[in-house]
Design a protein around this motif. Structure first.
Motif, PDB file in Angstrom:
ATOM      1  N   PRO A 185       0.790  -1.238   0.000  1.00  0.00           N
ATOM      2  CA  PRO A 185       0.000   0.000   0.000  1.00  0.00           C
ATOM      3  C   PRO A 185       0.824   1.291   0.000  1.00  0.00           C
ATOM      4  CG  PRO A 185       0.273  -0.728   2.228  1.00  0.00           C
ATOM      5  CD  PRO A 185       1.137  -1.640   1.369  1.00  0.00           C
ATOM      6  N   PHE A 186       2.172   1.259  -0.186  1.00  0.00           N
ATOM      7  CA  PHE A 186       2.971   2.471  -0.021  1.00  0.00           C
ATOM      8  C   PHE A 186       2.593   3.576  -1.005  1.00  0.00           C
ATOM      9  CE2 PHE A 186       5.769  -0.347   2.379  1.00  0.00           C
ATOM     10  CZ  PHE A 186       6.140   0.486   3.422  1.00  0.00           C
ATOM     11  N   LEU A 187       2.540   3.248  -2.289  1.00  0.00           N
ATOM     12  CA  LEU A 187       2.179   4.255  -3.287  1.00  0.00           C
ATOM     13  C   LEU A 187       0.762   4.784  -3.076  1.00  0.00           C
ATOM     14  CD1 LEU A 187       3.026   5.864  -5.736  1.00  0.00           C
ATOM     15  CD2 LEU A 187       2.320   3.945  -7.200  1.00  0.00           C
ATOM     16  N   PRO A 188      -0.243   3.905  -2.833  1.00  0.00           N
ATOM     17  CA  PRO A 188      -1.582   4.428  -2.516  1.00  0.00           C
ATOM     18  C   PRO A 188      -1.591   5.363  -1.312  1.00  0.00           C
ATOM     19  CG  PRO A 188      -1.723   2.114  -3.058  1.00  0.00           C
ATOM     20  CD  PRO A 188      -0.261   2.440  -2.996  1.00  0.00           C
ATOM     21  N   PHE A 189      -0.804   5.031  -0.264  1.00  0.00           N
ATOM     22  CA  PHE A 189      -0.707   5.909   0.900  1.00  0.00           C
ATOM     23  C   PHE A 189      -0.283   7.307   0.469  1.00  0.00           C
ATOM     24  CE2 PHE A 189      -0.566   4.496   5.465  1.00  0.00           C
ATOM     25  CZ  PHE A 189      -1.393   3.403   5.296  1.00  0.00           C
ATOM     26  N   ALA A 190       0.814   7.364  -0.300  1.00  0.00           N
ATOM     27  CA  ALA A 190       1.367   8.653  -0.714  1.00  0.00           C
ATOM     28  C   ALA A 190       0.403   9.412  -1.608  1.00  0.00           C
ATOM     29  CB  ALA A 190       2.697   8.430  -1.435  1.00  0.00           C
ATOM     30  N   ILE A 245      -6.209   4.541   5.470  1.00  0.00           N
ATOM     31  CA  ILE A 245      -4.862   4.805   5.999  1.00  0.00           C
ATOM     32  C   ILE A 245      -4.733   4.301   7.430  1.00  0.00           C
ATOM     33  CG2 ILE A 245      -3.304   6.664   6.712  1.00  0.00           C
ATOM     34  CD1 ILE A 245      -4.233   8.202   4.228  1.00  0.00           C
ATOM     35  N   LEU A 246      -5.733   4.563   8.247  1.00  0.00           N
ATOM     36  CA  LEU A 246      -5.682   4.169   9.660  1.00  0.00           C
ATOM     37  C   LEU A 246      -5.594   2.652   9.815  1.00  0.00           C
ATOM     38  CD1 LEU A 246      -5.874   5.044  12.633  1.00  0.00           C
ATOM     39  CD2 LEU A 246      -8.355   4.847  12.438  1.00  0.00           C
ATOM     40  N   LEU A 247      -6.421   1.917   9.070  1.00  0.00           N
ATOM     41  CA  LEU A 247      -6.481   0.468   9.251  1.00  0.00           C
ATOM     42  C   LEU A 247      -5.334  -0.265   8.553  1.00  0.00           C
ATOM     43  CD1 LEU A 247     -10.332  -0.130   8.991  1.00  0.00           C
ATOM     44  CD2 LEU A 247      -8.902  -0.094  11.036  1.00  0.00           C
ATOM     45  N   TRP A 248      -4.675   0.364   7.600  1.00  0.00           N
ATOM     46  CA  TRP A 248      -3.514  -0.248   6.955  1.00  0.00           C
ATOM     47  C   TRP A 248      -2.198   0.158   7.603  1.00  0.00           C
ATOM     48  CZ3 TRP A 248      -2.515  -3.520   2.703  1.00  0.00           C
ATOM     49  CH2 TRP A 248      -3.650  -4.061   2.092  1.00  0.00           C
ATOM     50  N   LEU A 249      -2.234   1.090   8.528  1.00  0.00           N
ATOM     51  CA  LEU A 249      -1.007   1.646   9.088  1.00  0.00           C
ATOM     52  C   LEU A 249      -0.163   0.599   9.807  1.00  0.00           C
ATOM     53  CD1 LEU A 249       0.628   4.215   9.433  1.00  0.00           C
ATOM     54  CD2 LEU A 249      -0.645   4.680  11.541  1.00  0.00           C
ATOM     55  N   LEU A 253       3.752  -0.264   8.902  1.00  0.00           N
ATOM     56  CA  LEU A 253       4.821  -0.124   9.885  1.00  0.00           C
ATOM     57  C   LEU A 253       5.493  -1.459  10.174  1.00  0.00           C
ATOM     58  CD1 LEU A 253       3.156   2.341  12.429  1.00  0.00           C
ATOM     59  CD2 LEU A 253       4.852   2.853  10.656  1.00  0.00           C
ATOM     60  N   ASN A 254       4.714  -2.544  10.178  1.00  0.00           N
ATOM     61  CA  ASN A 254       5.277  -3.868  10.404  1.00  0.00           C
ATOM     62  C   ASN A 254       6.220  -4.269   9.281  1.00  0.00           C
ATOM     63  OD1 ASN A 254       5.170  -6.458  12.024  1.00  0.00           O
ATOM     64  ND2 ASN A 254       4.452  -7.235  10.054  1.00  0.00           N
ATOM     65  N   PHE A 255       5.831  -3.964   8.029  1.00  0.00           N
ATOM     66  CA  PHE A 255       6.705  -4.279   6.889  1.00  0.00           C
ATOM     67  C   PHE A 255       8.006  -3.480   6.972  1.00  0.00           C
ATOM     68  CE2 PHE A 255       8.305  -3.397   2.636  1.00  0.00           C
ATOM     69  CZ  PHE A 255       8.405  -4.679   2.103  1.00  0.00           C
ATOM     70  N   ILE A 256       7.901  -2.191   7.329  1.00  0.00           N
ATOM     71  CA  ILE A 256       9.104  -1.358   7.457  1.00  0.00           C
ATOM     72  C   ILE A 256      10.021  -1.919   8.535  1.00  0.00           C
ATOM     73  CG2 ILE A 256       9.936   0.928   8.134  1.00  0.00           C
ATOM     74  CD1 ILE A 256       7.400   2.101   6.884  1.00  0.00           C
TER      75      ILE A 256
END
Length: 325
Positions: A185-190, A245-249, A253-256
């Protein structure tokens, strides 16, 4: 601790399935009728999002999570079928995320780009964008089928599906995993954060200008139907994207964390496993929430839901009245 979490998770996935299937089905039916006061393009994006969410609930929650929690073995554990379910999960999850992005972009154009609005914000354009996005995401996830292998082979029959060791070590698969995670989801987040910031900025600037002009021309501060319409539109937009964004956060963060620690693919400890599973649970839960957001922000959607709930009861009472002697 992990055992306790898994018992709780088992119940939560049943709750998600029990809520997610009916609410998304109701949303698809009600929105498809086109009586919620929304534009055709907005309606098509919301229907696509609800359909993708429903597919996530079926493939990930019912056919994968609940299957593993409640069944020791059945035909769904057959490796080729299990792998197809995983691919379907990836496709539906990507569609759920990217349909949110396309909806966000559509609202950005509708609010901020008046010259482009008449050409882009149409039912035909929405159908084309949804179709093209779905096809691209399906093609993008086909390689996932080749990343899984059997966990056990019993009587020459492969059972279960687990990632192959090469998926975590081979350069090609590592690069594919990075591309996959960047796309969802990184690009969708941005993209969502940037578009929402630009949309809110445009709304604030336009609101001040229109308020000043109307005050000068009318000598008083009256309600502005145009700004009220934009306000409702941006509330729906920010609520949907903020919920995503809230529910995917936690997942992000876990992937990072795993990338920084360099332990992706390694056996996690109990705390890491709980956080990882919680992130996944929240991502799946996000597929249940959009319908409640529609009901909370759209009065006409609430009216349609009430009518749908009352209709069976009214029909039964009417039938009973007619059959009385």
């Amino acid at each position: 601790m992990l055992a306790l979490y898994l018992r709780v998770e088992k119940v939560l996935y049943v709750v998600i399935a029990a809520i997610g299937v009916p609410v998304n089905s109701v949303a698809i039916v009600i929105l498809s009728r086109g009586k919620c006061g929304l534009s055709t393009c907005t309606t098509r994006y919301l229907v696509a999002m609800a359909a993708a969410d429903l597919l996530v609930i079926i493939s990930e929650v019912i056919l994968y999570q609940i299957k593993y929690h409640f069944f020791t073995t059945n035909f769904l554990f057959y490796t080729p079928l299990c792998t197809i379910i995983r691919v379907l999960t990836y496709v539906s999850t990507d569609c759920s995320v990217w349909f949110t992005v396309t909806f966000t972009f559509d609202r950005f154009v509708a609010i901020c780009c008046q010259n482009l609005k008449t050409k882009y914000c149409t039912g035909k354009s929405a159908a084309a964008v949804i179709s093209i996005t779905g096809v691209i995401l399906t093609l993008k996830n086909i390689p996932i089928f080749f990343t899984y292998g059997p966990k056990k082979i019993i009587d020459n029959v492969p059972w279960f599906c687990v990632p192959k060791p090469s998926y975590f070590s081979a350069r090609g698969w590592v690069e594919y995993d990075w591309i996959d995670t960047i796309l969802t989801p990184f690009l969708p987040f941005a993209v969502i954060l940037i578009l929402n910031a630009l949309t809110v900025r445009h709304i604030l600037v336009a609101s001040r200008v229109r308020k000043a002009l109307r005050t000068q021309s009318n000598g008083e501060n009256r309600s502005d139907p145009e700004m009220e319409s934009r306000r409702k539109s941006v509330i729906l937009l920010l609520t949907l994207s903020g919920n995503f964004i809230l529910l995917w956060l936690t997942y992000v963060l876990n992937f990072i964390y795993y990338q920084i620690m360099g332990t992706l693919g390694a056996e996690p400890n109990e705390i890491e496993e709980i956080i990882s599973q919680t992130g996944r649970l929240l991502c799946n839960f996000s597929c249940c929430t959009n319908t409640f957001i529609y009901a909370a922000t759209q009065s006409k959607f609430r009216e349609q839901v009430k009518s749908a709930v009352k209709y069976p009861l009214t029909s039964v009472l009417l039938l009973m009245h007619r059959t009385k002697p």
